[in-house]
Design a protein around this motif. Structure first.
Motif, PDB file in Angstrom:
ATOM      1  N   GLY A  36       0.859  -1.192   0.000  1.00  0.00           N
ATOM      2  CA  GLY A  36       0.000   0.000   0.000  1.00  0.00           C
ATOM      3  C   GLY A  36       0.887   1.231   0.000  1.00  0.00           C
ATOM      4  O   GLY A  36       1.750   1.388  -0.843  1.00  0.00           O
ATOM      5  N   GLU A 224      -2.857  -7.255  -9.083  1.00  0.00           N
ATOM      6  CA  GLU A 224      -4.042  -6.743  -8.394  1.00  0.00           C
ATOM      7  C   GLU A 224      -5.123  -7.809  -8.303  1.00  0.00           C
ATOM      8  O   GLU A 224      -5.789  -7.955  -7.282  1.00  0.00           O
ATOM      9  CB  GLU A 224      -4.583  -5.503  -9.124  1.00  0.00           C
ATOM     10  CG  GLU A 224      -3.715  -4.259  -8.974  1.00  0.00           C
ATOM     11  CD  GLU A 224      -3.533  -3.863  -7.516  1.00  0.00           C
ATOM     12  OE1 GLU A 224      -4.551  -3.776  -6.803  1.00  0.00           O
ATOM     13  OE2 GLU A 224      -2.387  -3.668  -7.081  1.00  0.00           O
ATOM     14  N   LYS A 227      -4.011 -10.317  -5.673  1.00  0.00           N
ATOM     15  CA  LYS A 227      -4.151  -9.773  -4.313  1.00  0.00           C
ATOM     16  C   LYS A 227      -5.600  -9.798  -3.844  1.00  0.00           C
ATOM     17  O   LYS A 227      -5.883 -10.092  -2.683  1.00  0.00           O
ATOM     18  CB  LYS A 227      -3.608  -8.339  -4.267  1.00  0.00           C
ATOM     19  CG  LYS A 227      -2.096  -8.258  -4.276  1.00  0.00           C
ATOM     20  CD  LYS A 227      -1.626  -6.822  -4.220  1.00  0.00           C
ATOM     21  CE  LYS A 227      -0.111  -6.740  -4.218  1.00  0.00           C
ATOM     22  NZ  LYS A 227       0.358  -5.328  -4.190  1.00  0.00           N
ATOM     23  N   LYS A 228      -6.507  -9.474  -4.741  1.00  0.00           N
ATOM     24  CA  LYS A 228      -7.936  -9.521  -4.393  1.00  0.00           C
ATOM     25  C   LYS A 228      -8.364 -10.962  -4.129  1.00  0.00           C
ATOM     26  O   LYS A 228      -9.142 -11.235  -3.218  1.00  0.00           O
ATOM     27  CB  LYS A 228      -8.768  -8.931  -5.531  1.00  0.00           C
ATOM     28  CG  LYS A 228      -8.672  -7.415  -5.637  1.00  0.00           C
ATOM     29  CD  LYS A 228      -9.524  -6.900  -6.796  1.00  0.00           C
ATOM     30  CE  LYS A 228      -9.408  -5.375  -6.917  1.00  0.00           C
ATOM     31  NZ  LYS A 228     -10.206  -4.860  -8.059  1.00  0.00           N
ATOM     32  N   LYS A 233      -5.109  -7.615  -0.904  1.00  0.00           N
ATOM     33  CA  LYS A 233      -5.555  -6.274  -1.280  1.00  0.00           C
ATOM     34  C   LYS A 233      -6.268  -5.617  -0.098  1.00  0.00           C
ATOM     35  O   LYS A 233      -6.085  -4.426   0.169  1.00  0.00           O
ATOM     36  CB  LYS A 233      -6.507  -6.365  -2.482  1.00  0.00           C
ATOM     37  CG  LYS A 233      -6.938  -5.008  -3.035  1.00  0.00           C
ATOM     38  CD  LYS A 233      -5.764  -4.259  -3.650  1.00  0.00           C
ATOM     39  CE  LYS A 233      -6.183  -3.013  -4.396  1.00  0.00           C
ATOM     40  NZ  LYS A 233      -6.769  -1.987  -3.542  1.00  0.00           N
ATOM     41  N   ASP A 234      -7.079  -6.394   0.608  1.00  0.00           N
ATOM     42  CA  ASP A 234      -7.781  -5.866   1.778  1.00  0.00           C
ATOM     43  C   ASP A 234      -6.790  -5.419   2.844  1.00  0.00           C
ATOM     44  O   ASP A 234      -6.975  -4.390   3.493  1.00  0.00           O
ATOM     45  CB  ASP A 234      -8.715  -6.930   2.367  1.00  0.00           C
ATOM     46  CG  ASP A 234      -9.888  -7.231   1.444  1.00  0.00           C
ATOM     47  OD1 ASP A 234     -10.209  -6.356   0.611  1.00  0.00           O
ATOM     48  OD2 ASP A 234     -10.465  -8.321   1.548  1.00  0.00           O
ATOM     49  N   GLU A 236      -3.623  -4.439   2.357  1.00  0.00           N
ATOM     50  CA  GLU A 236      -2.947  -3.223   1.904  1.00  0.00           C
ATOM     51  C   GLU A 236      -3.857  -2.005   2.055  1.00  0.00           C
ATOM     52  O   GLU A 236      -3.401  -0.928   2.447  1.00  0.00           O
ATOM     53  CB  GLU A 236      -2.504  -3.385   0.449  1.00  0.00           C
ATOM     54  CG  GLU A 236      -1.370  -4.364   0.277  1.00  0.00           C
ATOM     55  CD  GLU A 236      -0.840  -4.403  -1.148  1.00  0.00           C
ATOM     56  OE1 GLU A 236       0.234  -4.966  -1.354  1.00  0.00           O
ATOM     57  OE2 GLU A 236      -1.497  -3.860  -2.052  1.00  0.00           O
ATOM     58  N   ASP A 237      -5.145  -2.189   1.743  1.00  0.00           N
ATOM     59  CA  ASP A 237      -6.103  -1.086   1.890  1.00  0.00           C
ATOM     60  C   ASP A 237      -6.220  -0.673   3.354  1.00  0.00           C
ATOM     61  O   ASP A 237      -6.315   0.519   3.670  1.00  0.00           O
ATOM     62  CB  ASP A 237      -7.473  -1.503   1.354  1.00  0.00           C
ATOM     63  CG  ASP A 237      -7.485  -1.619  -0.166  1.00  0.00           C
ATOM     64  OD1 ASP A 237      -6.546  -1.091  -0.800  1.00  0.00           O
ATOM     65  OD2 ASP A 237      -8.412  -2.240  -0.718  1.00  0.00           O
TER      66      ASP A 237
END
Length: 301
Positions: A36, A224, A227-228, A233-234, A236-237
């Motif tokens: 991130g 991406e 990661k999802k 991804k969650d 990093e968010d």
């Protein structure tokens, strides 16, 4: 044993994919890890000690730890990964809880369960051990199938992502059958310049191919998607949101401090002006009283 082998295999896979031992920085040297907006900056690979000697494992271990930390932060587990089987003790405690529903505090349950398990006859205990062995046998087959299917590798790393090339030093180490340590460092340091140059040249060529492959990979959007898919991804968010929240909190705190400082300054200025006005009034009153006193003194005389 299977689980231990799997962990060792994963650790080596991650560390070997990140390994990049070498001297001064060159175009093929790995960039800092990024999560991130949080940069996980590894230390210099060859960190100098107080004696001026180098340690070639610093960067490697730091990067591996950073990646493993990020993976551990991921919420949950791979839903397709087989669950660890219950041990004989766990199977027994499940039965014990059913037989003793009135026991509430966990400490009391475990204490009495442990006492009963300790005094249990071998034949009775063997039933649970046999069931545990049966479950463990099924698990071994399932976890082997899971690993061989490539699902575990997918959960750990995007299979489409190009692997980092090895540095000249690592290529030499692997070809020579050495392991990281003083012997390897000395061998690499004393290696003939011509041979060393060949390894470095090959490493630079590999790095060039890797950079081109990474450009194509980054443009593909594969990372991406991966990661999802695996939940990174969650994470990093959340890291980015937390960093933003802390930044806003720090900004608000600074603004509050500046406002308080400005208010204190304004208050001090106001008090100073009020004191000045008070002193002027006192001075004026003193001047007015002085003639009156002189006049009263003259009349009295």
């Amino acid at each position: 044993q299977v689980e231990l082998l799997v962990q060792q295999k994963v650790s080596w896979h991650i560390m070997s994919s990140l390994a990049f031992i070498g001297g001064p920085a060159h175009p093929g040297q790995p960039q800092p890890l990024v999560a991130g907006t949080s940069r996980l900056q590894p230390p210099q690979l060859f960190a100098r000690s107080s004696k001026g000697q180098s340690s070639g494992r610093g960067w490697l271990l730091s990067c591996a730890a950073s990646v493993l930390t990020l993976i551990k932060l991921r919420k949950g587990r791979d839903p397709t990964r087989p669950k660890m089987p219950a041990s004989a003790w766990i199977l027994f405690t499940k039965d014990f809880r059913k037989k003793n529903p009135k026991l509430k505090p966990p400490t009391e349950i475990m204490k009495k369960a442990a006492a009963e398990w300790k005094s249990m006859a071998a034949k009775e205990k063997g039933k649970y051990e046999k069931e545990a062995e049966k479950l463990n046998s099924v698990y071994k087959k399932e976890i082997e199938k899971y690993v061989d299917s490539g699902k575990q590798a997918l959960w750990k790393r995007d299979p489409n992502k190009p692997k980092r090339p090895l540095s000249g030093a690592l290529q030499y180490m692997l070809k020579s059958g050495m392991t990281p340590g003083p012997v390897f460092k000395k061998a690499w340091a004393t290696l003939a310049a011509k041979k060393k140059a060949a390894y470095v040249k090959q490493a630079e060529a590999d790095a060039s191919v890797y950079r081109k492959a990474m450009v194509e990979y980054e443009a593909s959007g594969s990372e991406e998607k991966w990661k999802k898919q695996v939940g990174l991804k969650d994470i990093e968010d959340k890291i980015e949101a937390k960093a933003m929240k802390e930044k806003e909190k720090a900004k608000a705190l600074k603004e509050k401090e500046l406002k308080a400082k400005a208010n204190a300054k304004a208050k001090a200025q106001k008090e100073k002006e009020m004191l000045k006005v008070k002193n002027l009034k006192l001075k004026a009153a003193t001047k007015t009283k002085a003639p009156k006193k002189a006049k009263a003194k003259k009349v009295t005389a």
